[in-house]
Enzyme design. Structure first.
Site, mmCIF file in Angstrom:
data_model
loop_
_atom_site.group_PDB
_atom_site.id
_atom_site.type_symbol
_atom_site.label_atom_id
_atom_site.label_comp_id
_atom_site.label_asym_id
_atom_site.label_seq_id
_atom_site.Cartn_x
_atom_site.Cartn_y
_atom_site.Cartn_z
ATOM 1 N N GLY A 17 0.828 -1.212 0.000
ATOM 2 C CA GLY A 17 0.000 0.000 0.000
ATOM 3 C C GLY A 17 0.853 1.247 0.000
ATOM 4 O O GLY A 17 0.563 2.220 0.688
ATOM 5 N N TYR A 160 -13.043 -3.267 10.998
ATOM 6 C CA TYR A 160 -11.729 -2.612 10.925
ATOM 7 C C TYR A 160 -10.971 -2.767 12.242
ATOM 8 O O TYR A 160 -9.775 -3.114 12.254
ATOM 9 C CB TYR A 160 -11.963 -1.139 10.592
HETATM 10 P P1 NDP Z 1 -5.146 5.365 1.716
HETATM 11 O O1 NDP Z 1 -6.535 4.978 1.334
HETATM 12 O O2 NDP Z 1 -4.711 6.756 1.559
HETATM 13 O O3 NDP Z 1 -4.078 4.418 0.958
HETATM 14 C C1 NDP Z 1 -4.268 3.037 0.989
HETATM 15 C C2 NDP Z 1 -3.169 2.361 0.216
HETATM 16 O O4 NDP Z 1 -3.320 0.935 0.338
HETATM 17 C C3 NDP Z 1 -3.168 2.662 -1.268
HETATM 18 O O5 NDP Z 1 -1.843 2.673 -1.732
HETATM 19 C C4 NDP Z 1 -3.938 1.476 -1.855
HETATM 20 O O6 NDP Z 1 -3.633 1.215 -3.222
HETATM 21 C C5 NDP Z 1 -3.415 0.374 -0.970
HETATM 22 N N1 NDP Z 1 -4.296 -0.799 -0.911
HETATM 23 C C6 NDP Z 1 -5.585 -0.870 -0.498
HETATM 24 N N2 NDP Z 1 -6.043 -2.120 -0.610
HETATM 25 C C7 NDP Z 1 -5.039 -2.863 -1.116
HETATM 26 C C8 NDP Z 1 -4.893 -4.215 -1.483
HETATM 27 N N3 NDP Z 1 -5.903 -5.095 -1.346
HETATM 28 N N4 NDP Z 1 -3.710 -4.640 -1.981
HETATM 29 C C9 NDP Z 1 -2.673 -3.771 -2.139
HETATM 30 N N5 NDP Z 1 -2.737 -2.471 -1.809
HETATM 31 C C10 NDP Z 1 -3.916 -2.026 -1.314
HETATM 32 O O7 NDP Z 1 -5.019 4.902 3.246
HETATM 33 P P2 NDP Z 1 -4.092 5.471 4.421
HETATM 34 O O8 NDP Z 1 -2.760 5.811 3.909
HETATM 35 O O9 NDP Z 1 -4.883 6.430 5.187
HETATM 36 O O10 NDP Z 1 -3.960 4.156 5.313
HETATM 37 C C11 NDP Z 1 -2.778 3.379 5.317
HETATM 38 C C12 NDP Z 1 -2.823 2.447 6.501
HETATM 39 O O11 NDP Z 1 -2.918 3.226 7.689
HETATM 40 C C13 NDP Z 1 -4.042 1.535 6.495
HETATM 41 O O12 NDP Z 1 -3.677 0.257 6.960
HETATM 42 C C14 NDP Z 1 -4.993 2.208 7.466
HETATM 43 O O13 NDP Z 1 -5.860 1.301 8.051
HETATM 44 C C15 NDP Z 1 -3.994 2.788 8.457
HETATM 45 N N6 NDP Z 1 -4.532 3.879 9.250
HETATM 46 C C16 NDP Z 1 -4.970 5.043 8.641
HETATM 47 C C17 NDP Z 1 -5.479 6.048 9.411
HETATM 48 C C18 NDP Z 1 -5.987 7.335 8.825
HETATM 49 O O14 NDP Z 1 -6.596 8.138 9.563
HETATM 50 N N7 NDP Z 1 -5.751 7.624 7.569
HETATM 51 C C19 NDP Z 1 -5.579 5.918 10.874
HETATM 52 C C20 NDP Z 1 -5.089 4.689 11.391
HETATM 53 C C21 NDP Z 1 -4.581 3.712 10.603
HETATM 54 P P3 NDP Z 1 -4.641 1.741 -4.402
HETATM 55 O O15 NDP Z 1 -4.642 3.227 -4.343
HETATM 56 O O16 NDP Z 1 -4.036 1.237 -5.665
HETATM 57 O O17 NDP Z 1 -5.970 1.148 -4.076
#
Ligand code: NDP
Length: 250
Positions: A17, A160
């Site tokens: 990701g 989640y």
């Molecule tokens: P974003 O939605 O901004 O980014 C998510 C990323 O994960 C993208 O690069 C996406 O790729 C990739 N992704 C999603 N599903 C898959 C999959 N099945 N296989 C491979 N890649 C995947 O999320 P955030 O950056 O906000 O979140 C990142 C992490 O941080 C997550 O685990 C989230 O749960 C955690 N988090 C976030 C918080 C927040 O407030 N933002 C708070 C706490 C935790 P693509 O764009 O190609 O789909």
């Protein structure tokens, strides 16, 4: 998309990701620390291409691969290709994650399984693939991205929160399994961070959360990346099995 040929002596970091949000910030931060970067994404080719370019501008080799982390074989293949083309993976960061927020009573089976499969099984697949080569080399550092929801629970996020609590338990348990092989495993538990994921939340919900944080604001992806980079590095050489909140004092 693929990276350039072998030949660099920079350490290699693998990030699931990595194309957007926190994963992207981690990629840029680890590149600054001197790593070459292999990252995966699920669908957004443009975001991945943009990051590849930014990494190259920072002097890092970048390998961007479209891999769904729910697919164990695809993750295994991505890890193999990374080690073949870039060299041994020193750091693995699991940031791929999704939300499907709903009260439990309204939740469909697919809402549940999509989140758990992506967030928890995805971390398992990455750890399962990187740990063996790291054990053979007797060294490596894994940082998982959990959430405060996995520590405290959150209404509307049973799926989640369960997946994130699972990541915390996985990280702590794996740390105990592999510590004597020189591998450290730590988790960060971010609070509300400004990314595409949180952009869909109502302003009212965001205000309620920020009111409950000591710092009175949301966080930046770069602020999470800073902590991930610390845990990944030798500066944290006596830290393993830790879960570090990055939540502005929630
Ligand atoms: P974003 O939605 O901004 O980014 C998510 C990323 O994960 C993208 O690069 C996406 O790729 C990739 N992704 C999603 N599903 C898959 C999959 N099945 N296989 C491979 N890649 C995947 O999320 P955030 O950056 O906000 O979140 C990142 C992490 O941080 C997550 O685990 C989230 O749960 C955690 N988090 C976030 C918080 C927040 O407030 N933002 C708070 C706490 C935790 P693509 O764009 O190609 O789909």
């Amino acid at each position: 998309m693929s990276g350039s040929a072998q030949g660099s002596s920079r350490p290699v970091a693998l990030i699931s990701g990595g194309s957007r949000g926190i994963g992207r910030a981690v990629a840029l931060r680890l590149a600054e620390d001197g790593h070459d970067i292999s990252f995966c994404f699920r669908g957004d080719e443009q975001a991945a291409a943009n990051l590849e370019k930014e990494l190259a501008e920072r002097g890092a080799r970048a390998l961007a691969r479209r891999v769904d982390v729910t697919d164990a074989a695809a993750v295994r293949d991505w890890v193999d290709v990374t080690e073949r083309d870039f060299g041994p993976i020193a750091v693995a960061v699991t940031s791929a994650g999704i939300t499907r927020d709903k009260p439990l009573l309204m939740m469909s089976d697919s809402d549940w399984h999509d989140v758990v499969d992506t967030n928890l099984d995805g971390v398992y697949h990455v750890c399962r693939s990187v740990v063996f080569p790291m054990m053979k080399r007797r060294g490596g550092s894994i940082v998982t991205v959990a959430s405060v929801s996995g520590l405290y629970g959150n209404a509307g996020q049973t799926n989640y929160a369960a997946s994130k609590a699972g990541i915390i338990a996985l990280s702590r348990s794996l740390a105990k399994e592999v510590g004597r092989r020189g591998i450290r495993v730590n988790a960060v538990a971010p609070g509300l961070i400004d990314t595409d994921m949180s952009a869909v939340l109502d302003d009212q919900v965001k205000e309620q959360v920020t009111e409950r944080t000591a710092l009175g604001r949301t966080g930046l992806a770069a602020e999470v990346a800073e902590v991930v980079a610390f845990l990944a590095s030798a500066r944290a050489s006596y830290v393993t099995g830790a879960v570090l909140p990055v939540d502005g004092g929630l």
